[in-house]
Design a protein around this motif. Structure first.
Motif, PDB file in Angstrom:
ATOM      1  N   ARG A  66      48.450  46.855  40.720  1.00 33.67           N
ATOM      2  CA  ARG A  66      47.086  46.654  39.972  1.00 33.67           C
ATOM      3  C   ARG A  66      46.431  47.770  39.574  1.00 33.67           C
ATOM      4  N   HIS A 277      42.605  34.008  36.305  1.00 34.08           N
ATOM      5  CA  HIS A 277      42.552  34.310  37.676  1.00 34.08           C
ATOM      6  C   HIS A 277      41.286  34.922  38.552  1.00 34.08           C
ATOM      7  N   LEU A 278      40.699  35.585  37.609  1.00 37.05           N
ATOM      8  CA  LEU A 278      39.399  36.089  37.912  1.00 37.05           C
ATOM      9  C   LEU A 278      38.203  34.972  37.946  1.00 37.05           C
ATOM     10  N   LEU A 281      38.808  33.134  41.072  1.00 38.27           N
ATOM     11  CA  LEU A 281      38.254  33.762  42.477  1.00 38.27           C
ATOM     12  C   LEU A 281      36.870  33.721  42.507  1.00 38.27           C
ATOM     13  N   TYR A 344      39.369  40.427  44.210  1.00 39.23           N
ATOM     14  CA  TYR A 344      40.686  40.474  43.534  1.00 39.23           C
ATOM     15  C   TYR A 344      41.682  41.585  44.309  1.00 39.23           C
ATOM     16  N   SER A 347      43.328  39.311  46.785  1.00 40.08           N
ATOM     17  CA  SER A 347      43.941  38.267  46.273  1.00 40.08           C
ATOM     18  C   SER A 347      45.626  38.230  46.250  1.00 40.08           C
TER      19      SER A 347
END
Length: 382
Positions: A66, A277-278, A281, A344, A347
């Motif tokens: 990432r 995805h964010l 979260l 993040y 995760s």
């Protein structure tokens, strides 16, 4: 994760960054400062040839790798011409309105470390002389000049001071934090994003929270002129989240007191999988957030894609009113963004068994659509 963020540290590091002049092209001092802070946080890093920072957070798993990115450079100006009256014609560095430059206190950065103070003024600055003509002047950089705080009334005097065409001009910043949590300053874009990333990294370190995947913390130095993260990535990054400002303005949907997830900007939509995805979260971590679209916006992540990088990108924003002017954000918004960054980083991978590379259909992540109903009498799919 939001409760782990140290707001005192977040405010302190932001104030430290804001105080350092860093118009695009003059970023060495701000780079050194961030490197010093990374040393304090025990985060290893390297510099690119141009001076951008590529730091490394080791994760439980080495890939898919990432990246988080924010930019250190700000708006500014440059001396275009030495004028007969001892003043300086200027051009902007980056895209910002001359309206917000009028009245600004500045520092002129000359060769050999020489600096001088001054003020940006319109050509007709005295109301007692020009009366209503002051209000009828155009809002244009060609209508501005710097009044230098030295005894100079000619080109020769400016030359003797050491002032030259091409000298950088930084704009004086004065950060104020109100009792209600509002933060006012020039150039919160994007030093507030940098501060949020550093605050998230410190929170994970202080509370011994493991980073799930290897992550690069990227701090770029030319986003305000469109270069952004185009030059700082390596081929091993699969997904990148850019941290920048979210516009507080009529017909926008950015959150003034939370995080904002950008769905699209002028370069097109952000990656649907990473963006969702964010959003998940935020919901799981109970982080206040909104979703927005920015029509006149270009980020580090967009520049990375335009440079040909095959990566998924997303954009997380802190609140910003009067962007590229006299800006304002709120501590709650910065804390929310820092909390989302921490969430993040800890995760699970976006796709548990996928490295985000294009392969056979069986291994490529797809958003499943319901199969058409083919029962007699059904109109679905017809």
């Amino acid at each position: 994760m939001i409760h782990l963020i140290n707001q005192d540290y977040l405010t302190e590091i932001l104030g430290h960054l804001i105080a350092i002049p860093s118009p695009t092209g003059m970023t060495d001092d701000i780079v050194r400062t961030v490197c010093d802070e990374l040393d304090t946080l025990d985060i290893p890093y390297e510099l690119t040839r141009r001076g951008a920072i590529r730091a490394h957070l080791g994760g439980i798993d080495p890939k898919p790798r990432r990246a988080l990115v924010a930019h250190l450079d700000t708006l500014g100006a440059m001396v275009r011409r030495l004028k007969d009256n001892g003043r300086l014609a200027i051009v902007p560095i980056g895209t910002w309105s001359a309206r917000f430059a009028e009245g600004a206190r500045v520092t002129i950065h000359c060769d050999h470390g020489l600096t001088y103070q001054g003020t940006i003024l319109p050509l007709k600055a005295s109301g007692h002389r020009y009366n209503e003509e002051v209000d009828r002047q155009p809002t244009a950089w060609s209508n501005l000049e710097i009044r230098v705080d030295e005894c100079c009334s000619s080109i020769e005097a400016l030359w003797d001071l050491g002032i030259r065409v091409g000298d950088y001009v930084s704009i004086t910043t004065t950060m104020e934090v109100s009792g209600s949590g509002f933060i006012n300053s020039r150039f919160l874009d994007d030093k507030a994003g940098v501060a949020a990333i550093l605050a998230a990294a410190r929170a994970l370190r202080d509370h011994n929270c493991p980073v799930r995947l290897d992550c690069s913390l990227l701090f770029t130095i030319s986003e305000e002129v469109g270069v952004g993260a185009s030059h700082v990535l390596r081929g091993n990054v699969a997904e990148m989240v850019s941290v920048d400002n979210g516009i507080i303005a009529p017909e926008q949907n950015s959150s003034e007191f939370g995080a904002t997830i950008a769905m699209q900007d002028s370069s097109g939509p952000y990656d649907r999988h990473l963006t969702n995805h964010l959003i998940r979260l935020c919901m799981e971590q109970e982080i206040f957030f909104s979703r927005d679209i920015f029509l006149h916006y270009h980020s580090d992540a967009a520049a990375a894609l335009e440079a040909g990088n095959d990566i998924r990108t997303a954009l997380v924003c802190f609140a910003l009113d009067a962007s590229h002017g006299y800006e304002r954000t709120h501590l709650r918004s910065l804390t929310s963004v820092a909390g989302l960054i921490a969430a993040y980083l800890t995760s699970a991978p976006l796709f548990a068994q996928d490295k985000n590379v294009i392969g056979p259909e069986s291994s490529y992540p797809m958003i499943c659509q319901p199969a058409p109903d083919k029962t007699p009498g059904s109109s679905v799919g017809s």
